[in-house]
Design an enzyme around this catalytic site. Structure first.
Site, PDB file in Angstrom:
ATOM      1  N   SER A  61      -8.051  -7.583   0.428  1.00  0.00           N
ATOM      2  CA  SER A  61      -7.637  -7.154  -0.904  1.00  0.00           C
ATOM      3  C   SER A  61      -8.470  -7.885  -1.946  1.00  0.00           C
ATOM      4  O   SER A  61      -8.716  -9.087  -1.812  1.00  0.00           O
ATOM      5  CB  SER A  61      -6.155  -7.495  -1.092  1.00  0.00           C
ATOM      6  OG  SER A  61      -5.839  -7.529  -2.460  1.00  0.00           O
ATOM      7  N   ARG A  62      -8.864  -7.127  -2.987  1.00  0.00           N
ATOM      8  CA  ARG A  62      -9.648  -7.758  -4.042  1.00  0.00           C
ATOM      9  C   ARG A  62      -8.781  -8.695  -4.887  1.00  0.00           C
ATOM     10  O   ARG A  62      -9.259  -9.640  -5.475  1.00  0.00           O
ATOM     11  CB  ARG A  62     -10.264  -6.692  -4.952  1.00  0.00           C
ATOM     12  CG  ARG A  62     -11.192  -5.741  -4.233  1.00  0.00           C
ATOM     13  CD  ARG A  62     -11.456  -4.512  -5.066  1.00  0.00           C
ATOM     14  NE  ARG A  62     -10.200  -3.915  -5.522  1.00  0.00           N
ATOM     15  CZ  ARG A  62     -10.110  -2.947  -6.422  1.00  0.00           C
ATOM     16  NH1 ARG A  62     -11.202  -2.476  -6.969  1.00  0.00           N
ATOM     17  NH2 ARG A  62      -8.937  -2.461  -6.766  1.00  0.00           N
ATOM     18  N   LYS A 110      -3.086   9.250   3.656  1.00  0.00           N
ATOM     19  CA  LYS A 110      -3.368  10.523   3.006  1.00  0.00           C
ATOM     20  C   LYS A 110      -3.665  10.255   1.530  1.00  0.00           C
ATOM     21  O   LYS A 110      -3.260   9.192   1.043  1.00  0.00           O
ATOM     22  CB  LYS A 110      -2.194  11.497   3.138  1.00  0.00           C
ATOM     23  CG  LYS A 110      -0.820  10.966   2.780  1.00  0.00           C
ATOM     24  CD  LYS A 110      -0.450  10.571   1.385  1.00  0.00           C
ATOM     25  CE  LYS A 110      -0.712  11.518   0.273  1.00  0.00           C
ATOM     26  NZ  LYS A 110      -0.122  11.007  -1.019  1.00  0.00           N
ATOM     27  N   ASP A 120      -2.033  14.664  -5.093  1.00  0.00           N
ATOM     28  CA  ASP A 120      -1.775  13.446  -4.308  1.00  0.00           C
ATOM     29  C   ASP A 120      -0.377  13.527  -3.682  1.00  0.00           C
ATOM     30  O   ASP A 120      -0.241  13.395  -2.464  1.00  0.00           O
ATOM     31  CB  ASP A 120      -1.949  12.184  -5.163  1.00  0.00           C
ATOM     32  CG  ASP A 120      -1.665  10.935  -4.353  1.00  0.00           C
ATOM     33  OD1 ASP A 120      -2.539  10.531  -3.567  1.00  0.00           O
ATOM     34  OD2 ASP A 120      -0.547  10.398  -4.456  1.00  0.00           O
TER      35      ASP A 120
HETATM   36  P1  NAP Z   1      -2.371   1.700  -5.418  1.00  0.00           P
HETATM   37  O1  NAP Z   1      -1.019   1.128  -5.713  1.00  0.00           O
HETATM   38  O2  NAP Z   1      -3.287   1.984  -6.550  1.00  0.00           O
HETATM   39  O3  NAP Z   1      -3.043   0.736  -4.379  1.00  0.00           O
HETATM   40  C1  NAP Z   1      -4.326   0.969  -3.874  1.00  0.00           C
HETATM   41  C2  NAP Z   1      -4.976  -0.356  -3.567  1.00  0.00           C
HETATM   42  O4  NAP Z   1      -6.284  -0.112  -3.070  1.00  0.00           O
HETATM   43  C3  NAP Z   1      -5.161  -1.214  -4.808  1.00  0.00           C
HETATM   44  O5  NAP Z   1      -4.032  -2.041  -5.047  1.00  0.00           O
HETATM   45  C4  NAP Z   1      -6.371  -1.998  -4.456  1.00  0.00           C
HETATM   46  O6  NAP Z   1      -5.938  -3.105  -3.721  1.00  0.00           O
HETATM   47  C5  NAP Z   1      -7.165  -1.163  -3.475  1.00  0.00           C
HETATM   48  N1  NAP Z   1      -8.395  -0.592  -4.040  1.00  0.00           N
HETATM   49  C6  NAP Z   1      -9.624  -0.688  -3.483  1.00  0.00           C
HETATM   50  N2  NAP Z   1     -10.524  -0.048  -4.221  1.00  0.00           N
HETATM   51  C7  NAP Z   1      -9.882   0.458  -5.265  1.00  0.00           C
HETATM   52  C8  NAP Z   1     -10.302   1.214  -6.380  1.00  0.00           C
HETATM   53  N3  NAP Z   1     -11.579   1.582  -6.552  1.00  0.00           N
HETATM   54  N4  NAP Z   1      -9.368   1.569  -7.293  1.00  0.00           N
HETATM   55  C9  NAP Z   1      -8.069   1.216  -7.129  1.00  0.00           C
HETATM   56  N5  NAP Z   1      -7.616   0.491  -6.077  1.00  0.00           N
HETATM   57  C10 NAP Z   1      -8.530   0.111  -5.153  1.00  0.00           C
HETATM   58  O7  NAP Z   1      -2.238   3.054  -4.593  1.00  0.00           O
HETATM   59  P2  NAP Z   1      -1.160   3.418  -3.477  1.00  0.00           P
HETATM   60  O8  NAP Z   1      -0.040   4.167  -4.069  1.00  0.00           O
HETATM   61  O9  NAP Z   1      -0.863   2.240  -2.648  1.00  0.00           O
HETATM   62  O10 NAP Z   1      -2.005   4.501  -2.673  1.00  0.00           O
HETATM   63  C11 NAP Z   1      -3.053   4.143  -1.791  1.00  0.00           C
HETATM   64  C12 NAP Z   1      -3.255   5.299  -0.818  1.00  0.00           C
HETATM   65  O11 NAP Z   1      -2.007   5.522  -0.130  1.00  0.00           O
HETATM   66  C13 NAP Z   1      -3.606   6.618  -1.498  1.00  0.00           C
HETATM   67  O12 NAP Z   1      -4.456   7.356  -0.673  1.00  0.00           O
HETATM   68  C14 NAP Z   1      -2.246   7.287  -1.655  1.00  0.00           C
HETATM   69  O13 NAP Z   1      -2.295   8.686  -1.750  1.00  0.00           O
HETATM   70  C15 NAP Z   1      -1.574   6.865  -0.360  1.00  0.00           C
HETATM   71  N6  NAP Z   1      -0.114   6.884  -0.398  1.00  0.00           N
HETATM   72  C16 NAP Z   1       0.589   6.430  -1.455  1.00  0.00           C
HETATM   73  C17 NAP Z   1       1.976   6.564  -1.473  1.00  0.00           C
HETATM   74  C18 NAP Z   1       2.830   6.049  -2.583  1.00  0.00           C
HETATM   75  O14 NAP Z   1       4.039   6.332  -2.585  1.00  0.00           O
HETATM   76  N7  NAP Z   1       2.327   5.286  -3.535  1.00  0.00           N
HETATM   77  C19 NAP Z   1       2.625   7.156  -0.398  1.00  0.00           C
HETATM   78  C20 NAP Z   1       1.881   7.535   0.701  1.00  0.00           C
HETATM   79  C21 NAP Z   1       0.509   7.422   0.683  1.00  0.00           C
HETATM   80  P3  NAP Z   1      -6.630  -4.487  -3.880  1.00  0.00           P
HETATM   81  O15 NAP Z   1      -6.518  -4.839  -5.330  1.00  0.00           O
HETATM   82  O16 NAP Z   1      -5.778  -5.249  -2.961  1.00  0.00           O
HETATM   83  O17 NAP Z   1      -8.046  -4.371  -3.435  1.00  0.00           O
END
Ligand code: NAP
Length: 310
Positions: A36-37, A89, A167
């Protein structure tokens, strides 16, 4: 049996809400490291990026939980280093990227689980079984949620390759393609795109099965009332209704019991499936929901709507 040592890439919402607690409770996996960054995870070796994790931790598999725009490069790197991959996904930014990953996993005899978590929602398998014995006449999908509530600060959703309302909308299509036996294709789409964004905030799709059943789907990220994730299926033998994202199934007006893990009803069986695949040396990739979204981006009429500000 040895546990599968898993490294997790991207510590954001889904990693914290689902992956980490499920992995900590799992008898089949050890959460061996995270990359994680910005975040470290308590009592887990934490690295700043994927290559540091791959160099520094002993892991068998990686769960990729970053935004879809960087899934491809991350998954390719993991496969090249001999790791099994669980890919969140939406799978990638383009359908070709997913084809390349699937071929690479097969070539290397590694597991790629391109995950559709909503397919593990408690009512989905039962609905699929019921639908197998019936003929679908028509279906309606209503997937309406408040983006500010569920995706706070996720600016990647609005950038190219970020999917916008698809999404969550792709989750509905993953359920639909799992329960409807006939192939589904897109006839028409309208995409509502804020003038300051690259991806739609709302969309209407008109779909059809090859057998001629019409499916209307509405996705909306601007919805502040009761959050709705419903699929209503009209069949020759009565209605089948999936509600709350597939958690609840009602058949002919009667809600059915669906035993499930109370805390993580989708991700506990998702990880069980990943373990089975790794042990069996197989992959699971189903691009159909992804292709429907790609088709909507190809065929959809774009309507410019007011800018989105969080
Ligand atoms: P999120 O809260 O934005 O987290 C994504 C993480 O990815 C960030 O915290 C960051 O972690 C890392 N990252 C690396 N490169 C990045 C970039 N260029 N921009 C932003 N973040 C970056 O998103 P999330 O909801 O967890 O979703 C992540 C994936 O899971 C997506 O494909 C989403 O569709 C899927 N998903 C999400 C959910 C949901 O309910 N939220 C449900 C199922 C699936 P670091 O700062 O630690 O590097």
């Amino acid at each position: 049996m040895k546990t599968i040592r898993l490294g997790l890439l991207g510590v954001g919402k889904i990693a914290r809400d689902q992956h980490i607690p499920v992995l900590r409770a799992s008898a089949e996996f050890t959460l061996a490291a995270v990359a994680s960054r910005h975040s470290a995870v308590d009592s887990t070796p934490s690295f700043h990026d994927l290559s540091q994790m791959l160099d520094g931790a002993e892991i068998d598999a990686v769960a990729i939980c970053t935004p879809p725009q960087n899934h491809f490069e991350a998954a390719r790197t993991c496969l090249a280093r001999g790791k099994h991959v669980l890919l969140e996904k939406p799978p990638c930014a383009s359908t070709t990227e997913l084809d390349i990953l699937a071929a690479e996993a097969a070539r290397q005899r590694l597991t790629l689980l391109q995950s559709w978590h909503s397919r593990f929602a408690p009512g989905v398998a039962l609905a699929a079984e019921i639908l197998r014995g019936r003929k679908l006449r028509r279906a309606t999908v209503i997937w309406k949620e408040d983006v500010r509530r569920w995706h706070p600060g996720q600016s990647w959703i609005w950038e190219a390759g970020g999917f916008g309302v698809f999404d969550p909308g792709i989750n509905a299509l993953s359920i639909l393609t799992a329960v409807v036996t006939d192939e589904i294709f897109l006839r028409d789409a309208t995409l509502h795109v804020p003038t300051n964004c690259q991806t739609p905030i709302a969309a209407e799709l008109s779909l059809s099965t090859v057998g001629g059943a019409e499916i209307a789907a509405e996705f909306d990220f601007r919805h502040t009332g009761t959050q709705t994730w419903d699929i209503a299926l009209e069949t020759d033998q009565g209605p089948v209704l999936l509600q709350q994202g597939g958690s609840v199934v009602a058949v002919d007006g009667k809600t059915l019991d669906t035993p499930h893990d109370a805390h993580h009803p989708e991700y506990t069986p998702l990880y069980r499936r990943f373990a089975e695949l790794v042990r069996a040396g197989r992959s699971d990739v189903d691009a159909r929901p992804f292709r429907l979204v790609a088709d909507a981006f190809l065929m959809g009429r774009r309507l410019a709507v007011e800018p989105f500000h969080e």
